[in-house]
Design a protein around this motif. Structure first.
Motif, mmCIF file in Angstrom:
data_model
loop_
_atom_site.group_PDB
_atom_site.id
_atom_site.type_symbol
_atom_site.label_atom_id
_atom_site.label_comp_id
_atom_site.label_asym_id
_atom_site.label_seq_id
_atom_site.Cartn_x
_atom_site.Cartn_y
_atom_site.Cartn_z
ATOM 1 N N ASN A 1 0.701 -1.223 0.043
ATOM 2 C CA ASN A 1 -0.090 -0.015 0.003
ATOM 3 C C ASN A 1 0.894 1.145 -0.244
ATOM 4 O OD1 ASN A 1 -1.701 2.173 0.466
ATOM 5 N ND2 ASN A 1 -2.964 0.802 1.677
ATOM 6 N N ARG A 2 1.187 1.699 -1.123
ATOM 7 C CA ARG A 2 2.320 2.949 -1.318
ATOM 8 C C ARG A 2 1.922 4.103 -0.668
ATOM 9 N NH1 ARG A 2 5.673 5.888 -5.332
ATOM 10 N NH2 ARG A 2 6.072 3.653 -6.469
ATOM 11 N N SER A 3 0.529 4.273 -0.726
ATOM 12 C CA SER A 3 0.011 5.810 -0.126
ATOM 13 C C SER A 3 0.067 5.655 1.417
ATOM 14 C CB SER A 3 -1.349 6.011 -0.757
ATOM 15 O OG SER A 3 -2.102 7.304 -0.166
ATOM 16 N N SER A 4 -0.269 4.524 2.007
ATOM 17 C CA SER A 4 -0.256 4.420 3.288
ATOM 18 C C SER A 4 1.151 4.514 3.875
ATOM 19 C CB SER A 4 -0.832 3.060 3.780
ATOM 20 O OG SER A 4 -0.783 3.045 5.071
ATOM 21 N N ARG B 1 2.686 7.871 3.651
ATOM 22 C CA ARG B 1 2.296 8.897 4.575
ATOM 23 C C ARG B 1 2.806 8.504 5.940
ATOM 24 N NH1 ARG B 1 -1.580 12.291 3.301
ATOM 25 N NH2 ARG B 1 -2.674 11.792 1.565
ATOM 26 N N ASP C 1 3.110 14.376 -2.721
ATOM 27 C CA ASP C 1 1.774 13.629 -3.140
ATOM 28 C C ASP C 1 2.086 13.044 -4.576
ATOM 29 O OD1 ASP C 1 0.068 14.671 -1.513
ATOM 30 O OD2 ASP C 1 -0.597 16.529 -2.431
ATOM 31 N N ARG D 1 3.539 9.864 -3.604
ATOM 32 C CA ARG D 1 2.563 8.890 -2.906
ATOM 33 C C ARG D 1 1.453 8.450 -3.859
ATOM 34 N NH1 ARG D 1 -2.624 9.889 -1.554
ATOM 35 N NH2 ARG D 1 -2.237 12.331 -2.222
ATOM 36 N N ARG D 2 1.041 9.268 -4.859
ATOM 37 C CA ARG D 2 0.348 8.604 -5.990
ATOM 38 C C ARG D 2 0.934 7.534 -6.987
ATOM 39 N NH1 ARG D 2 -0.846 14.052 -6.530
ATOM 40 N NH2 ARG D 2 -0.019 14.177 -8.271
#
Length: 257
Positions: free
Chosen positions: A162-165, A168, A192, A195-196
């Motif tokens: 889970n890249r975004s998690s 973050r 961002d 993250r995306r």
């Protein structure tokens, strides 16, 4: 097949010297060669001295066929092929494992498999080995192509990143590293993008950077481009590099956990 023929410039109708059929007596040499080549690789189990897991052949299911490369009295390489069952069509040839002591021995084994393909009138064969291993390097040097599949289930022993998690959770440290390069009010856009996945879309590359195996400058060597406007920030985020190469995780078919 054409790539192997072009690379070897040999007549594939001629037997490859030192190649013979394997037997149970070759298992100690196979275990030694395998452990030397792959025991340090993530997802790989060191094979014990009692390992004996080639797939048995039955009437309707192909088992394992083993080729061994002999040099003097020692086995210096082996290939485990999917065997043929009664009624099996001559449609494909798959090598579950191909391991040798050095590049020359690997090349001979690939040539022996190609010769077997010639006898079966096949135009190609598949070798299931990691691309960063010796077999993968020799095969690519001979002009062979790399194919990678991503099954919907994630495959054996798979995890989903889970890249975004992840990014973050690491934001405080990334923001601290970026403080010397990027004013705080201009930080959100590249963060961002990271993250995306717009910046460094390759998840494997991201993991290597986060672990410090690569620095941002190392990405160029591996064919990964960082946009010019993000290069200084990426250098501050990922100052690692210089570590030993991180072997890609790989689980061979014959190690059915």
């Amino acid at each position: 097949m054409r790539n192997v023929e072009r690379a070897t410039a040999d007549d594939l109708d001629t037997p490859v010297p030192g190649i013979r059929s394997g037997s149970a007596a070759d298992l100690p040499s196979i275990i030694r060669l395998y452990n030397t080549a792959h025991a340090q690789r993530p997802w790989t189990h060191r094979r014990p001295a009692i390992w004996n897991r080639p797939i048995p052949q039955t009437t309707w299911a192909p088992g394992s066929q083993t080729l061994v490369l002999q040099a003097g009295t020692a086995a210096v390489g082996y290939a485990v092929l999917e065997g043929r069952a009664f009624g099996d069509l001559l449609g494909s040839l798959i090598v579950d494992e191909l391991v040798a002591e050095d590049a020359a021995a690997t090349r001979l084994l690939l040539t022996a498999v190609a010769r077997l393909c010639r006898q079966r009138r096949l135009s190609e064969f598949t070798v299931r080995e990691p691309t960063d291993g010796l077999t993968g390097q020799v095969a690519r040097h001979m002009g062979c192509t790399h194919q990678q599949r991503f099954p919907p289930s994630g495959g054996m022993m798979a995890t989903v990143l889970n890249r975004s998690s992840l990014v973050r959770k690491l934001e405080p440290e990334l923001r601290r590293r970026a403080a010397v390069q990027q004013p705080d009010h201009e930080y959100n856009e590249p963060f961002d993008a990271l993250r995306r996945g717009d910046l460094l879309p390759d998840d494997q590359a991201l993991i290597r950077l986060l672990l410090g195996y690569w620095s941002a400058n190392d990405t160029v060597v591996h064919g990964i481009s960082i946009p010019e406007r993000y290069r200084d920030l990426s250098a501050a985020w990922f100052p690692g590099g210089g570590a030993h190469s991180l072997l890609s995780p790989y689980a061979h078919r014959l190690d059915r956990y």
